[in-house]
Design an enzyme around this catalytic site. Structure first.
Site, PDB file in Angstrom:
ATOM      1  N   ASN A 233      -1.476   2.332   5.538  1.00  0.00           N
ATOM      2  CA  ASN A 233      -0.599   1.257   5.067  1.00  0.00           C
ATOM      3  C   ASN A 233      -0.190   0.444   6.285  1.00  0.00           C
ATOM      4  O   ASN A 233       0.363   1.005   7.224  1.00  0.00           O
ATOM      5  CB  ASN A 233       0.629   1.883   4.383  1.00  0.00           C
ATOM      6  N   GLY A 234      -0.474  -0.860   6.267  1.00  0.00           N
ATOM      7  CA  GLY A 234      -0.097  -1.707   7.400  1.00  0.00           C
ATOM      8  C   GLY A 234      -1.249  -2.615   7.794  1.00  0.00           C
ATOM      9  O   GLY A 234      -2.179  -2.832   7.007  1.00  0.00           O
TER      10      GLY A 234
ATOM     11  N   GLU B  49      17.074 -18.141  -7.546  1.00  0.00           N
ATOM     12  CA  GLU B  49      16.683 -16.799  -7.967  1.00  0.00           C
ATOM     13  C   GLU B  49      16.045 -16.828  -9.368  1.00  0.00           C
ATOM     14  O   GLU B  49      15.031 -16.172  -9.616  1.00  0.00           O
ATOM     15  CB  GLU B  49      17.916 -15.881  -7.936  1.00  0.00           C
TER      16      GLU B  49
ATOM     17  N   LYS C 194       5.790  -4.441  -3.970  1.00  0.00           N
ATOM     18  CA  LYS C 194       7.243  -4.267  -3.921  1.00  0.00           C
ATOM     19  C   LYS C 194       7.808  -4.400  -2.513  1.00  0.00           C
ATOM     20  O   LYS C 194       8.762  -5.118  -2.295  1.00  0.00           O
ATOM     21  CB  LYS C 194       7.586  -2.900  -4.509  1.00  0.00           C
TER      22      LYS C 194
ATOM     23  N   HIS D  70      17.955 -37.469  -5.651  1.00  0.00           N
ATOM     24  CA  HIS D  70      17.265 -37.759  -4.386  1.00  0.00           C
ATOM     25  C   HIS D  70      15.766 -37.486  -4.484  1.00  0.00           C
ATOM     26  O   HIS D  70      15.096 -37.329  -3.466  1.00  0.00           O
ATOM     27  CB  HIS D  70      17.897 -36.959  -3.251  1.00  0.00           C
TER      28      HIS D  70
ATOM     29  N   ARG E 222       3.785  -0.328  -4.874  1.00  0.00           N
ATOM     30  CA  ARG E 222       3.538  -0.811  -3.509  1.00  0.00           C
ATOM     31  C   ARG E 222       2.227  -1.581  -3.374  1.00  0.00           C
ATOM     32  O   ARG E 222       1.961  -2.190  -2.334  1.00  0.00           O
ATOM     33  CB  ARG E 222       3.514   0.368  -2.527  1.00  0.00           C
TER      34      ARG E 222
ATOM     35  N   GLU F  59       7.363 -15.395 -10.279  1.00  0.00           N
ATOM     36  CA  GLU F  59       6.664 -14.174  -9.875  1.00  0.00           C
ATOM     37  C   GLU F  59       6.161 -13.341 -11.036  1.00  0.00           C
ATOM     38  O   GLU F  59       5.145 -12.675 -10.903  1.00  0.00           O
ATOM     39  CB  GLU F  59       7.470 -13.344  -8.882  1.00  0.00           C
TER      40      GLU F  59
ATOM     41  N   TRP G 295      -2.811  -2.799  -1.591  1.00  0.00           N
ATOM     42  CA  TRP G 295      -2.504  -4.238  -1.706  1.00  0.00           C
ATOM     43  C   TRP G 295      -3.289  -4.879  -0.566  1.00  0.00           C
ATOM     44  O   TRP G 295      -2.963  -4.692   0.600  1.00  0.00           O
ATOM     45  CB  TRP G 295      -0.999  -4.466  -1.541  1.00  0.00           C
TER      46      TRP G 295
ATOM     47  N   CYS H 210       0.839  -1.195   0.000  1.00  0.00           N
ATOM     48  CA  CYS H 210       0.000   0.000   0.000  1.00  0.00           C
ATOM     49  C   CYS H 210       0.873   1.243   0.000  1.00  0.00           C
ATOM     50  O   CYS H 210       1.918   1.288   0.646  1.00  0.00           O
ATOM     51  CB  CYS H 210      -0.943   0.096   1.190  1.00  0.00           C
TER      52      CYS H 210
ATOM     53  N   LYS I 120      12.253 -15.597 -10.140  1.00  0.00           N
ATOM     54  CA  LYS I 120      11.918 -14.565 -11.139  1.00  0.00           C
ATOM     55  C   LYS I 120      10.821 -15.074 -12.063  1.00  0.00           C
ATOM     56  O   LYS I 120       9.865 -14.374 -12.358  1.00  0.00           O
ATOM     57  CB  LYS I 120      13.137 -14.181 -11.992  1.00  0.00           C
TER      58      LYS I 120
HETATM   59  O1  M6R Z   1      12.807  -5.228   0.078  1.00  0.00           O
HETATM   60  P1  M6R Z   1      13.349  -6.591   0.376  1.00  0.00           P
HETATM   61  O2  M6R Z   1      14.651  -6.840  -0.315  1.00  0.00           O
HETATM   62  O3  M6R Z   1      13.442  -6.881   1.844  1.00  0.00           O
HETATM   63  O4  M6R Z   1      12.292  -7.586  -0.239  1.00  0.00           O
HETATM   64  C1  M6R Z   1      12.424  -8.965  -0.076  1.00  0.00           C
HETATM   65  C2  M6R Z   1      11.497  -9.715  -0.998  1.00  0.00           C
HETATM   66  O5  M6R Z   1      10.164  -9.344  -0.755  1.00  0.00           O
HETATM   67  C3  M6R Z   1      11.812  -9.447  -2.467  1.00  0.00           C
HETATM   68  O6  M6R Z   1      13.130  -9.750  -2.780  1.00  0.00           O
HETATM   69  C4  M6R Z   1      10.877 -10.259  -3.379  1.00  0.00           C
HETATM   70  O7  M6R Z   1      11.134 -11.615  -3.232  1.00  0.00           O
HETATM   71  C5  M6R Z   1      11.041  -9.809  -4.823  1.00  0.00           C
HETATM   72  N1  M6R Z   1       9.767  -9.523  -5.399  1.00  0.00           N
HETATM   73  C6  M6R Z   1      11.730 -10.797  -5.681  1.00  0.00           C
HETATM   74  O8  M6R Z   1      11.876 -10.360  -6.985  1.00  0.00           O
END
Ligand code: M6R
Length: 619
Positions: A100-101, A491, A614, A514, A27, A498, A74, A2, A495
């Site tokens: 926000n929260g 990673e 984000k 395994h 956000r 997501e 959000w 948010c 990517k």
């Molecule tokens: O702001 P941060 O680095 O603490 O965020 C951590 C994760 O939320 C962030 O890396 C998330 O996994 C990304 N969307 C990945 O691309």
């Protein structure tokens, strides 16, 4: 999660608030709304969907007035809908709140307020806030907000206006970020700096348990007990252009292409005359010398950077190191103490779980060092020391440049600690630093090789899409690697999941036999990170095992590696030759681009993938 904004001044608030919200849409983006006061009237516009839906609504029914608040959501409590969108109002429609929260005790408060006659219309936790403020209001909105926040439990940044006091805008924060933008004859409130950068570069970061009252000329900060607080403004030294797409189709692509430059800047800034310095780090060398173990804690991509950090720190700085995801760390009884250096990694510096883990570690007496991108963020402020990545604003939800910047800081920290603790020969460390400095140029070459106009990875992505449909959506991705590139396998899979919504798993290649090898037939596409390294031969054997079971292999290999071509791989991606230790910085790039092009082939919203936000400021 948010974004909230507020404006008070002489200009029309609507367009200013909407522009600010567009800068915060990363956000949250499932609904948005505004509340604006004109004269003694408050009007509201709230819409489910992206900001563009609200834009269309405002075109037909503009809101006039020069004091207002806005929100991009959000969802946590209540589905995305016009009713659940913020701002929320009290019973009389005089008080508007953007939040926000999460208010953890909202059910208890709601029940009490309902018994007292307050009427609720949404399913949100937020709605208790305007009703509480209404309950405490006796002619002074700031005082009513102060009394209301004292009974809230949870995390919040709020922006509040009252119809009867149109010359005031009130903000308060506890565990969610809130900044004040200082204008000339006008002032701003926002969750993050980009929202105000069109108007000012002077900001004040509010601390936890602080309340701010803005008029168009004045800014008054108090703590929740009502005591005055003086705070010097900070000057923002980056430009709004850095938060714009700059000709790229998506922020994610722009951010991928910024990486060589960012890593180069990090190395230039931190390495002078062959020695490494972390000038902003407030943990002394003697404290660093004494540490017995390192605990790295982070979420998502930052966690993967931390995992890579473990490989290098253990090998060169010879410190035992473990890595945890923040949400696990915070709920176990971790073995950290004053001999532990806890490294928290976070792009946003606001991730709720990482912040809670940091506090938990401090409670156990550990020294906490943050690797953080956002200046003045909660994690940066609460840690004992901070090393900033200076990667510039990262807008795309999928983290790219923050990841490689975090890796670069881990490399420098490793070499720094190895020198300090005398765990590697100076000549070896000098040679490694020299090699590290070569990497940005290699990243630049790699990015040039895969530049957007004729990108091989875009062609692979199109090939995948076709195959996916032919196989009736049964195909998926596996990412395999060994040693220091194993976190890159995680990673790469993250990517893809997501932004392209394709099932993807990252595995250490040695674990295949395994269990996961049972998944291999002609369906999965297996990305094998097989760059020249001490485990190269093992990776090649894994490739053979996959090919023997009809899997489709995309190999990421070192330029000039002829051997890899003998293994019947389906697709080849070459990266420049580099020391194995530094190869993760290069390997990350094609992984990011592959995810980007697969998402693009499927036509998804790359910068704002579904269900995500984000910065994850709620648990
Ligand atoms: O702001 P941060 O680095 O603490 O965020 C951590 C994760 O939320 C962030 O890396 C998330 O996994 C990304 N969307 C990945 O691309």
């Amino acid at each position: 999660m948010c974004g909230i904004v507020g404006y008070i001044g002489d200009r029309e608030a609507q367009n200013i608030l909407m522009k600010s919200l567009s800068r915060l849409e990363y956000r949250g983006y499932d609904s948005a709304g505004l509340a604006i006061i004109k004269g003694k009237k408050m009007r509201l516009a709230k819409k489910k969907g992206k900001l563009s839906v609200l834009v269309a609504d405002l075109k037909a029914n503009p809101l006039e007035g020069s004091t207002g608040i806005g929100h991009t959501r959000w969802s946590t409590h209540g589905v995305p809908s016009d009713t659940n969108a913020h701002p929320h109002l009290d019973c009389k429609g005089k008080i508007a709140v953007a939040h926000n929260g999460i208010i953890e005790n909202y059910l208890e408060l709601k029940e009490k307020l309902q018994k007292e006659g307050h009427k609720f219309i949404s399913e949100t936790d937020t709605e208790v806030i305007p009703h509480l403020i209404e309950k405490f209001y006796s002619g002074d909105i700031a005082e009513a907000v102060r009394r209301a926040v004292k009974v809230l439990r949870g995390s919040y940044a709020i922006a509040v206006i009252h119809r009867d006091e149109p010359l005031k805008l009130v903000g308060a924060r506890c565990d969610s970020p809130l900044i004040v933008g200082i204008g000339c004859g006008e002032n701003f409130l926002a969750s993050d700096v980009p929202a105000v950068l069109d108007h000012t570069k002077e900001v004040i970061y509010l601390e936890n348990h602080e309340l701010v009252v803005l008029t168009k000329e004045h800014i008054t900060i108090k703590d929740f007990e009502g005591r005055r607080i003086e705070r010097k403004p900070s000057k923002i030294n980056w430009d709004i252009s850095q938060a714009e797409k700059g000709g790229y189709k998506h922020f994610m692509l722009k951010e991928i292409y910024e990486q060589a430059h960012i890593i180069n800047n990090i190395l230039d800034e931190r390495c002078k005359k062959g020695s490494i310095s972390f000038h902003e780090l407030e943990i002394s060398d003697s404290e660093l010398e004494k540490i017995k173990r390192i605990a790295i804690v982070a979420c998502g991509t930052a966690y993967h950077a931390g995992l890579t950090g473990k490989y290098m720190l253990e090998e060169y700085a010879k410190v035992p190191c473990w890595v945890d995801v923040s949400s696990e760390f915070r709920y176990r009884d971790p073995l950290v103490d004053k001999e532990t250096l806890m490294i928290v990694v976070s792009q946003s510096g606001e991730t709720a779980d990482t912040l809670a883990a940091l506090r938990e570690a401090k409670r156990h007496g550990a020294k906490v060092l943050a690797i953080c991108n956002v200046l003045g963020s909660s994690i940066a402020r609460e840690s004992d020391g901070v090393i900033y990545t200076h990667a510039g604003p990262e807008i795309a939800v999928a983290s790219t440049k923050a990841y490689t910047a975090q890796l670069a800081i881990f490399y420098l920290l490793t070499l720094y600690l190895a020198k300090l603790r005398k765990t590697a020969a100076p000549a070896k460390l000098g040679a490694l630093l020299k090699e590290l400095k070569r990497i940005p140029a290699l990243m630049g070459e790699l990015l040039e090789e895969y530049r957007p106009e004729y990108n091989l990875l875009a062609a692979y992505a199109e090939g995948f899409k076709k195959y996916y449909h032919e196989k009736h959506n049964k195909t998926f991705f596996l990412y395999l690697a060994r040693n220091i590139n194993y976190p890159n396998a995680l990673e790469g899979a993250l990517k893809l999941k997501e932004i392209a919504y394709i099932s993807a798993e990252g595995y250490p290649a040695g674990e295949m036999k395994h269990g996961p090898i049972a998944l291999i037939d002609e369906n999965p596409w297996v990305v094998c990170i097989a760059v020249k390294s001490r485990t190269y031969d093992k990776m090649v054997s894994n490739i053979q095992e996959i090919k023997a079971r009809s899997g489709i292999v995309i190999a990421i290999a070192t330029e000039g590696d002829k051997e890899i071509l003998h293994h019947n791989i389906n697709y080849l991606v070459e990266i420049p030759k580099a020391e194995e230790l530094f190869s993760p910085l290069l390997v990350a790039i094609p992984l990011q681009l592959l995810a980007y092009y697969v998402a693009r082939a499927f036509g998804y919203d790359i910068d704002q993938p579904r269900n995500l936000a984000k910065s994850v400021t709620v648990e």
